[in-house]
Scaffold this active site. Structure first.
Site, mmCIF file in Angstrom:
data_model
loop_
_atom_site.group_PDB
_atom_site.id
_atom_site.type_symbol
_atom_site.label_atom_id
_atom_site.label_comp_id
_atom_site.label_asym_id
_atom_site.label_seq_id
_atom_site.Cartn_x
_atom_site.Cartn_y
_atom_site.Cartn_z
ATOM 1 N N HIS A 13 -4.652 74.145 -8.898
ATOM 2 C CA HIS A 13 -4.739 72.240 -8.716
ATOM 3 C C HIS A 13 -6.388 72.414 -8.373
ATOM 4 O O HIS A 13 -6.803 73.364 -7.925
ATOM 5 C CB HIS A 13 -4.133 71.722 -7.912
HETATM 6 P P1 TYD Z 1 -0.011 72.551 -2.634
HETATM 7 O O1 TYD Z 1 -1.072 72.071 -1.944
HETATM 8 O O2 TYD Z 1 0.175 72.328 -3.849
HETATM 9 O O3 TYD Z 1 0.168 74.003 -2.009
HETATM 10 P P2 TYD Z 1 -0.845 75.346 -2.533
HETATM 11 O O4 TYD Z 1 -2.027 74.632 -2.976
HETATM 12 O O5 TYD Z 1 -1.163 75.992 -1.202
HETATM 13 O O6 TYD Z 1 -0.110 76.242 -3.544
HETATM 14 O O7 TYD Z 1 1.247 71.870 -1.626
HETATM 15 C C1 TYD Z 1 2.713 72.433 -1.954
HETATM 16 C C2 TYD Z 1 3.631 71.269 -1.312
HETATM 17 O O8 TYD Z 1 3.269 71.048 0.040
HETATM 18 C C3 TYD Z 1 3.246 70.082 -2.035
HETATM 19 O O9 TYD Z 1 4.581 69.518 -1.997
HETATM 20 C C4 TYD Z 1 2.506 69.158 -1.004
HETATM 21 C C5 TYD Z 1 2.879 69.501 0.374
HETATM 22 N N1 TYD Z 1 1.814 69.597 1.409
HETATM 23 C C6 TYD Z 1 1.873 68.885 2.213
HETATM 24 O O10 TYD Z 1 2.734 67.922 2.481
HETATM 25 N N2 TYD Z 1 0.869 68.571 3.114
HETATM 26 C C7 TYD Z 1 -0.177 69.375 3.136
HETATM 27 O O11 TYD Z 1 -1.300 69.472 3.908
HETATM 28 C C8 TYD Z 1 -0.264 70.544 1.936
HETATM 29 C C9 TYD Z 1 -1.277 71.427 1.948
HETATM 30 C C10 TYD Z 1 0.758 70.579 1.075
#
Ligand code: TYD
Length: 142
Positions: free
Chosen positions: A55
């Site tokens: 993303h």
């Molecule tokens: P995401 O940012 O997509 O993870 P990564 O980039 O590390 O693979 O987040 C994964 C899930 O966790 C998504 O459902 C959102 C949640 N999340 C939170 O609720 N708070 C946060 O601070 C973060 C980073 C993720």
């Protein structure tokens, strides 16, 4: 402007450290990174075949540190790609807004510490790569 950022804006920054035979201390104070930290989170227990990220953010700045182990960060700005390996607890990767990122190749026991400029806001994410490329191309026209 934030959305025009390029992979070359994403730089490795040195984290000042206090070396000591009893163990080192790395300290991130205000002057080390170009944003104020509103949120800290970390990725851990990541399977070696897993991919994280996938993303971009519209406004968020992040600073990633391999506080333990190593992993790769692929950065993409809609035109150029660059892959950076993080494997030192006294170096961090600044990721500016408007950059697609994918993290993979996590070593066993790797921990990715993330300092972020904003609290969690789902609306700040662009999770579709085609939407990201459109976002970048529209913004660079304007
Ligand atoms: P995401 O940012 O997509 O993870 P990564 O980039 O590390 O693979 O987040 C994964 C899930 O966790 C998504 O459902 C959102 C949640 N999340 C939170 O609720 N708070 C946060 O601070 C973060 C980073 C993720």
């Amino acid at each position: 402007m934030k959305h025009l950022s390029k992979v070359t804006d994403c730089t490795i920054l040195d984290i000042p450290k206090i070396k000591d035979p009893r163990g080192n201390i790395a300290v991130i104070e205000e002057a080390v990174i170009p944003f104020s930290t509103k949120r800290v989170y970390y990725l851990y227990d990541v399977p070696s075949d897993a991919s994280r990220g996938g993303h971009a953010h519209k406004n968020l700045y992040q600073f990633l540190i391999a506080v333990s182990g190593s992993f790769d960060v692929m950065l993409y700005d809609g035109a150029d790609r660059q892959t950076i390996t993080l494997n030192k607890p006294d170096k961090g990767l600044l990721i500016t807004p408007g950059i697609w990122r994918e993290l993979d190749n996590f070593s066993s026991g790797a921990v990715c510490l993330v300092l972020a400029s904003e609290v969690y806001i789902e609306e700040d994410y662009i999770r579709d790569i085609t939407a990201f490329e459109l976002f970048k191309s529209r913004r660079s026209d304007s």
